[in-house]
Design an enzyme around this catalytic site. Structure first.
Site, PDB file in Angstrom:
ATOM      1  N   CYS A   2      61.816 -19.544  21.508  1.00  0.00           N
ATOM      2  CA  CYS A   2      62.965 -19.854  20.768  1.00  0.00           C
ATOM      3  C   CYS A   2      63.874 -18.793  21.559  1.00  0.00           C
ATOM      4  O   CYS A   2      63.614 -17.376  22.295  1.00  0.00           O
ATOM      5  CB  CYS A   2      63.218 -19.850  19.535  1.00  0.00           C
ATOM      6  SG  CYS A   2      61.312 -20.787  18.868  1.00  0.00           S
ATOM      7  N   ARG A  27      64.060 -21.717  29.160  1.00  0.00           N
ATOM      8  CA  ARG A  27      62.421 -20.752  28.484  1.00  0.00           C
ATOM      9  C   ARG A  27      61.434 -22.626  27.485  1.00  0.00           C
ATOM     10  O   ARG A  27      60.783 -22.446  26.920  1.00  0.00           O
ATOM     11  CB  ARG A  27      62.931 -20.615  27.263  1.00  0.00           C
ATOM     12  CG  ARG A  27      63.472 -18.990  27.568  1.00  0.00           C
ATOM     13  CD  ARG A  27      64.350 -18.128  26.148  1.00  0.00           C
ATOM     14  NE  ARG A  27      63.112 -17.438  24.911  1.00  0.00           N
ATOM     15  CZ  ARG A  27      62.564 -17.006  25.225  1.00  0.00           C
ATOM     16  NH1 ARG A  27      62.716 -15.580  26.248  1.00  0.00           N
ATOM     17  NH2 ARG A  27      61.483 -16.805  24.232  1.00  0.00           N
ATOM     18  N   TRP A  74      62.274 -23.989  19.783  1.00  0.00           N
ATOM     19  CA  TRP A  74      60.895 -24.453  20.285  1.00  0.00           C
ATOM     20  C   TRP A  74      59.997 -25.012  19.028  1.00  0.00           C
ATOM     21  O   TRP A  74      59.479 -23.571  18.262  1.00  0.00           O
ATOM     22  CB  TRP A  74      60.273 -23.866  21.098  1.00  0.00           C
ATOM     23  CG  TRP A  74      59.336 -24.170  21.475  1.00  0.00           C
ATOM     24  CD1 TRP A  74      57.549 -23.793  20.945  1.00  0.00           C
ATOM     25  CD2 TRP A  74      58.189 -25.227  22.481  1.00  0.00           C
ATOM     26  NE1 TRP A  74      56.565 -24.723  21.610  1.00  0.00           N
ATOM     27  CE2 TRP A  74      57.087 -24.996  23.100  1.00  0.00           C
ATOM     28  CE3 TRP A  74      58.362 -25.389  23.445  1.00  0.00           C
ATOM     29  CZ2 TRP A  74      56.257 -26.242  23.691  1.00  0.00           C
ATOM     30  CZ3 TRP A  74      58.167 -26.054  24.551  1.00  0.00           C
ATOM     31  CH2 TRP A  74      56.745 -26.217  24.900  1.00  0.00           C
ATOM     32  N   ASN A 100      62.961 -16.550  15.663  1.00  0.00           N
ATOM     33  CA  ASN A 100      61.941 -17.245  16.789  1.00  0.00           C
ATOM     34  C   ASN A 100      60.102 -16.677  16.103  1.00  0.00           C
ATOM     35  O   ASN A 100      60.718 -15.035  15.778  1.00  0.00           O
ATOM     36  CB  ASN A 100      61.971 -16.032  17.937  1.00  0.00           C
ATOM     37  CG  ASN A 100      61.108 -16.477  19.177  1.00  0.00           C
ATOM     38  OD1 ASN A 100      60.433 -17.842  19.377  1.00  0.00           O
ATOM     39  ND2 ASN A 100      60.962 -15.506  20.286  1.00  0.00           N
ATOM     40  N   GLY A 101      59.464 -16.940  16.158  1.00  0.00           N
ATOM     41  CA  GLY A 101      58.282 -17.071  15.928  1.00  0.00           C
ATOM     42  C   GLY A 101      57.840 -17.446  14.684  1.00  0.00           C
ATOM     43  O   GLY A 101      57.915 -18.657  14.593  1.00  0.00           O
ATOM     44  N   GLU A 481      37.179 -24.393  35.371  1.00  0.00           N
ATOM     45  CA  GLU A 481      38.916 -24.142  35.129  1.00  0.00           C
ATOM     46  C   GLU A 481      38.778 -23.343  36.366  1.00  0.00           C
ATOM     47  O   GLU A 481      40.442 -23.450  36.409  1.00  0.00           O
ATOM     48  CB  GLU A 481      38.972 -24.242  33.881  1.00  0.00           C
ATOM     49  CG  GLU A 481      40.700 -23.749  33.512  1.00  0.00           C
ATOM     50  CD  GLU A 481      41.682 -24.457  33.875  1.00  0.00           C
ATOM     51  OE1 GLU A 481      41.416 -25.722  33.841  1.00  0.00           O
ATOM     52  OE2 GLU A 481      42.545 -23.775  34.003  1.00  0.00           O
ATOM     53  N   LYS A 485      41.831 -23.871  38.931  1.00  0.00           N
ATOM     54  CA  LYS A 485      43.609 -22.877  39.694  1.00  0.00           C
ATOM     55  C   LYS A 485      43.295 -22.776  40.727  1.00  0.00           C
ATOM     56  O   LYS A 485      44.474 -22.750  41.974  1.00  0.00           O
ATOM     57  CB  LYS A 485      42.723 -21.613  38.663  1.00  0.00           C
ATOM     58  CG  LYS A 485      43.480 -21.783  37.223  1.00  0.00           C
ATOM     59  CD  LYS A 485      44.568 -22.085  36.613  1.00  0.00           C
ATOM     60  CE  LYS A 485      44.443 -23.483  36.787  1.00  0.00           C
ATOM     61  NZ  LYS A 485      45.204 -24.292  35.541  1.00  0.00           N
ATOM     62  N   GLU A 488      44.343 -25.817  43.103  1.00  0.00           N
ATOM     63  CA  GLU A 488      46.164 -26.615  42.984  1.00  0.00           C
ATOM     64  C   GLU A 488      46.827 -25.225  43.145  1.00  0.00           C
ATOM     65  O   GLU A 488      47.979 -25.548  43.480  1.00  0.00           O
ATOM     66  CB  GLU A 488      46.254 -26.867  41.405  1.00  0.00           C
ATOM     67  CG  GLU A 488      46.168 -25.841  40.543  1.00  0.00           C
ATOM     68  CD  GLU A 488      46.358 -26.394  39.110  1.00  0.00           C
ATOM     69  OE1 GLU A 488      46.950 -27.517  38.756  1.00  0.00           O
ATOM     70  OE2 GLU A 488      46.446 -25.426  37.582  1.00  0.00           O
ATOM     71  N   HIS A 504      20.382 -28.829  44.159  1.00  0.00           N
ATOM     72  CA  HIS A 504      20.694 -30.140  44.278  1.00  0.00           C
ATOM     73  C   HIS A 504      21.473 -30.966  44.609  1.00  0.00           C
ATOM     74  O   HIS A 504      22.291 -32.163  44.754  1.00  0.00           O
ATOM     75  CB  HIS A 504      20.497 -30.949  43.132  1.00  0.00           C
ATOM     76  CG  HIS A 504      19.426 -30.528  41.391  1.00  0.00           C
ATOM     77  ND1 HIS A 504      18.617 -30.982  41.613  1.00  0.00           N
ATOM     78  CD2 HIS A 504      19.503 -29.338  41.078  1.00  0.00           C
ATOM     79  CE1 HIS A 504      17.301 -29.772  41.120  1.00  0.00           C
ATOM     80  NE2 HIS A 504      18.435 -29.566  40.023  1.00  0.00           N
ATOM     81  N   LYS A 604      53.868 -31.048  35.972  1.00  0.00           N
ATOM     82  CA  LYS A 604      54.193 -30.412  35.107  1.00  0.00           C
ATOM     83  C   LYS A 604      52.927 -31.432  34.425  1.00  0.00           C
ATOM     84  O   LYS A 604      52.417 -31.198  33.876  1.00  0.00           O
ATOM     85  CB  LYS A 604      54.994 -29.540  35.044  1.00  0.00           C
ATOM     86  CG  LYS A 604      55.001 -28.803  33.477  1.00  0.00           C
ATOM     87  CD  LYS A 604      53.420 -27.570  33.463  1.00  0.00           C
ATOM     88  CE  LYS A 604      53.050 -27.335  32.970  1.00  0.00           C
ATOM     89  NZ  LYS A 604      52.134 -26.276  33.189  1.00  0.00           N
TER      90      LYS A 604
HETATM   91  C1  AGP Z   1      46.087 -27.837  35.631  1.00  0.00           C
HETATM   92  O1  AGP Z   1      46.872 -26.398  35.752  1.00  0.00           O
HETATM   93  C2  AGP Z   1      47.322 -28.793  35.755  1.00  0.00           C
HETATM   94  N1  AGP Z   1      48.630 -28.072  34.912  1.00  0.00           N
HETATM   95  C3  AGP Z   1      46.494 -30.470  35.077  1.00  0.00           C
HETATM   96  O2  AGP Z   1      45.458 -30.544  35.166  1.00  0.00           O
HETATM   97  C4  AGP Z   1      47.110 -30.837  33.727  1.00  0.00           C
HETATM   98  O3  AGP Z   1      46.513 -29.510  32.779  1.00  0.00           O
HETATM   99  C5  AGP Z   1      46.519 -32.107  33.048  1.00  0.00           C
HETATM  100  O4  AGP Z   1      47.639 -32.654  34.243  1.00  0.00           O
HETATM  101  C6  AGP Z   1      47.102 -32.846  31.912  1.00  0.00           C
HETATM  102  O5  AGP Z   1      47.620 -31.970  31.839  1.00  0.00           O
HETATM  103  P1  AGP Z   1      48.478 -32.356  29.945  1.00  0.00           P
HETATM  104  O6  AGP Z   1      47.783 -30.709  29.205  1.00  0.00           O
HETATM  105  O7  AGP Z   1      49.722 -31.990  30.028  1.00  0.00           O
HETATM  106  O8  AGP Z   1      47.704 -33.406  29.162  1.00  0.00           O
END
Ligand code: AGP
Length: 609
Positions: A2, A27, A74, A100-101, A481, A485, A488, A504, A604
């Site tokens: 928040c 934010r 938030w 906030n919290g 994961e 990173k 991407e 394999h 995003k």
């Molecule tokens: C990961 O860094 C990306 N932002 C992407 O893989 C993301 O995790 C995926 O699109 C799922 O998004 P969501 O968690 O909002 O459903």
């Protein structure tokens, strides 16, 4: 999290606070409100939605107003509605408060207050805090004393800003774990959750220390401790520009969010583990019969699915509960075989991912029980799942998920422990694991201290043509994961697979200059990992191992070793190895001049197929 704003001085306080809230919009929030003093007392304007919705009420504001507080929320407890928006009144409307919290013990306090005749309008923990402070204030003490006494009854993280009808020239603030800064002006003073909301008015700020009470008037700021003793006022002069300030001084939101993870790991479990180590998710699962569940299907995309794979590992290893993971896009078109006794878990940071939402609707058509693990309160997936556990990670701005991933995995570990607790599974040491969860934030903080070593490594490897990410057990899932990173944000090709799978096929890609990152936190398979490292090195590859401090064999073989503090549970150690991988991806991308927070081709939230 928040946004908090406050002003006292000669200007129109409402206009200043509204402007401050606009500067905090980055934010992320889902409602906003302002409280100000007018002739008859405290007036509150608040609306769900964007600040522009609140702006529609500004016509009501008086031309003159010397004191106001404002908030952009938030949502954590209670959805984003007008009623749940801050500020909140106490019982007698003598006090208005913004927060906030997370107040962990708000339900207990609320129960006692209702017994005393208090009535509540909202679902928020904040309104409970307002009533607690208001009850102290009703005894006639000064506002700062009421706040001092009130917060001693609160447990959890909070930044609180309070104003009163009885003392119209005063704002009182206090914090515990949530950020709060004060702005020192000329015949005016300000408050904010973040520096950008102060910079247009002053560059002289005071970072409010934990558990310090600030009494802010137009001409003075007085700091006192929990016993009322005055403390020195230490002012700092900020040279940042606004853009830098929005990132908390970090160059990118991604780096800021990587560094937020210790606090996020604490926020995820806040109010969800009691002092005896019991998991408290009863509110989510009040009438749920876990004994009816014979299978779990986890459905998600990208990072969220990687978190789900960690949950699969855990549900099967700890709970012996058969668990499958599905890409949402495959699930929705794959005509999956679904047991009527299965639980479908949808993991999503945004709660708006189109494929995951479609998969959820498919499960609901088939009358499958659904559970959301979601960060954005009130999002589509959160609303449409039968039940939702919020990850409480706060808004994640960078497209590349970091803190959302660790928050998702921590939330899923909590869920696993909760299931073991409800099913009274003797083999699962719930209190011990819960105790370790409470320490994850501290361990993450120590691991962030590896950053200078990671920067040096990134300088050496940033031109590598290909990166392998591998591990065994939980490390194999974290490797997925870590690879994503780097892919991407640095646009570097990666191969990610269980280390045992290398021979394999993927091994054919190893040649001079190839970099292999191994997660090696699982002690019982370290000798196998060491063999895999040697296979990479024999073909010209370079090995980076992320292992634990108690390791003595991996570091003798790897070209570079990063060590993290180890604990009694491998899957928690494995989760922590993601932090050096996040830092490596970030610094490789930064050194290579990549656009980090908004990488090419990506969004995003993927709200289309
Ligand atoms: C990961 O860094 C990306 N932002 C992407 O893989 C993301 O995790 C995926 O699109 C799922 O998004 P969501 O968690 O909002 O459903």
């Amino acid at each position: 999290m928040c946004g908090i704003a406050g002003y006292i001085g000669q200007r129109n306080a409402i206009d200043v606070v509204y402007d401050q809230l606009k500067r905090l919009e980055y934010r992320g929030y889902d409602s906003a409100g302002i409280a100000y003093l007018n002739g008859s007392g405290i007036n509150i304007l608040k609306r769900a939605g964007k600040l522009s919705e609140l702006g529609k009420l500004m016509g009501q504001r008086p031309d003159e107003c010397g004191l106001a507080i404002g908030h952009s929320r938030w949502a954590t407890h209670g959805g984003p509605t007008d009623t749940n928006a801050h500020p909140h009144f106490d019982r007698y409307e003598q006090v208005a408060i913004i927060h906030n919290g997370i107040i962990e013990n708000y339900l207990e306090l609320k129960t006692e207050l209702i017994k005393d005749g208090h009535e509540f309008r909202s679902e928020t923990d904040t309104e409970v805090a307002a009533h607690v402070i208001g009850a102290e204030y009703a005894s006639g003490v000064p506002l700062e004393e009421a706040v001092r006494r009130g917060v001693k009854q609160l447990r959890g993280a909070y930044a609180l800003v309070v104003m009163s009808k009885r003392e119209p020239g005063k704002i009182v603030a206090v914090r515990n774990a949530s950020p709060l800064v004060l702005g020192v002006g000329q015949d005016e003073n300000l408050l904010a959750s973040d520096i950008p909301a102060l910079l247009p008015y002053t560059r002289d700020i005071v970072i409010l220390e934990e558990n310090t009470i600030a009494t802010v008037t137009q001409h003075a700021i007085v700091l006192t401790d929990g016993d009322g003793r005055e403390l020195p006022l230490k002012t700092e002069h900020i040279e940042w520009d606004v853009a830098a300030a929005e990132k908390g001084g970090y160059e990118h939101f991604m780096l800021k969010e990587i560094h937020e993870q210790p606090d996020v790991m604490r926020q995820v479990i806040a109010g969800r583990i009691d002092d005896e180590g019991n998991i408290r998710l009863d509110k989510v699962f009040s009438d749920f019969v876990w004994h009816e569940i014979d299978r779990v299907n986890i459905i998600a995309c990208g990072t969220a699915l990687h978190a789900g794979m960690m949950a699969k590992h855990l549900f099967e290893k700890l709970l012996r509960l058969p668990t499958d993971c599905y890409y949402s896009s495959e699930f929705r078109y794959g005509d999956p075989v679904l047991s009527p006794r299965s639980l479908a878990i949808f993991i999503s940071q945004s709660g708006e991912t189109a494929d995951s939402l479609a998969a959820l609707r498919l499960c609901k058509e088939k009358r499958i029980r659904t559970l959301g693990i979601v960060n954005v309160v009130g999002s589509s997936i959160a609303r449409e799942c039968d039940r939702t556990i919020y990850t409480q990670a706060g808004p994640e701005i960078s497209v590349a998920s970091t803190k959302a991933y660790t928050a998702q995995v921590m939330t899923l570990i909590l869920l696993a422990l909760y299931i073991a607790q409800v099913k009274e599974m003797p083999g699962v040491r719930v209190p011990e694991i819960a105790a370790e969860l409470k320490g994850m934030g501290d361990r993450a903080k120590v691991i962030l201290g590896l950053e200078p070593q990671v920067v040096k490594l990134a300088e050496q490897v940033r031109r590598a043509p290909l990166f392998f990410f591998m591990g065994r057990g939980a490390d194999a899932y974290v490797a997925l994961e870590g690879a994503l990173k780097l892919k991407e944000i640095a646009y570097i090709p990666t191969v990610e697979c269980p280390a045992g799978e290398m021979k394999h096929g993927p091994l054919a890609l190893v040649s001079d200059g190839v970099m292999a990152v191994f997660g090696a936190s699982e002690s019982d398979v370290r000798d196998k990992i060491v063999s895999n490292m040697r296979e990479i090195q024999a073909r010209g590859g370079t090995v980076l191992a992320i292992t634990t401090e108690d390791d003595a064999i991996v570091e003798r073989v790897a070209n570079v070793t990063l060590k993290i503090p180890n604990g009694p549970f491998d899957f928690l150690d494995a989760l922590l190895t993601i932090i050096p991988m996040q830092l490596l991806a970030y610094h490789v991308a930064r050194l290579n001049g990549c656009e980090i927070d908004q990488p090419r081709n990506l969004a995003k939230s993927v709200t289309v197929e």
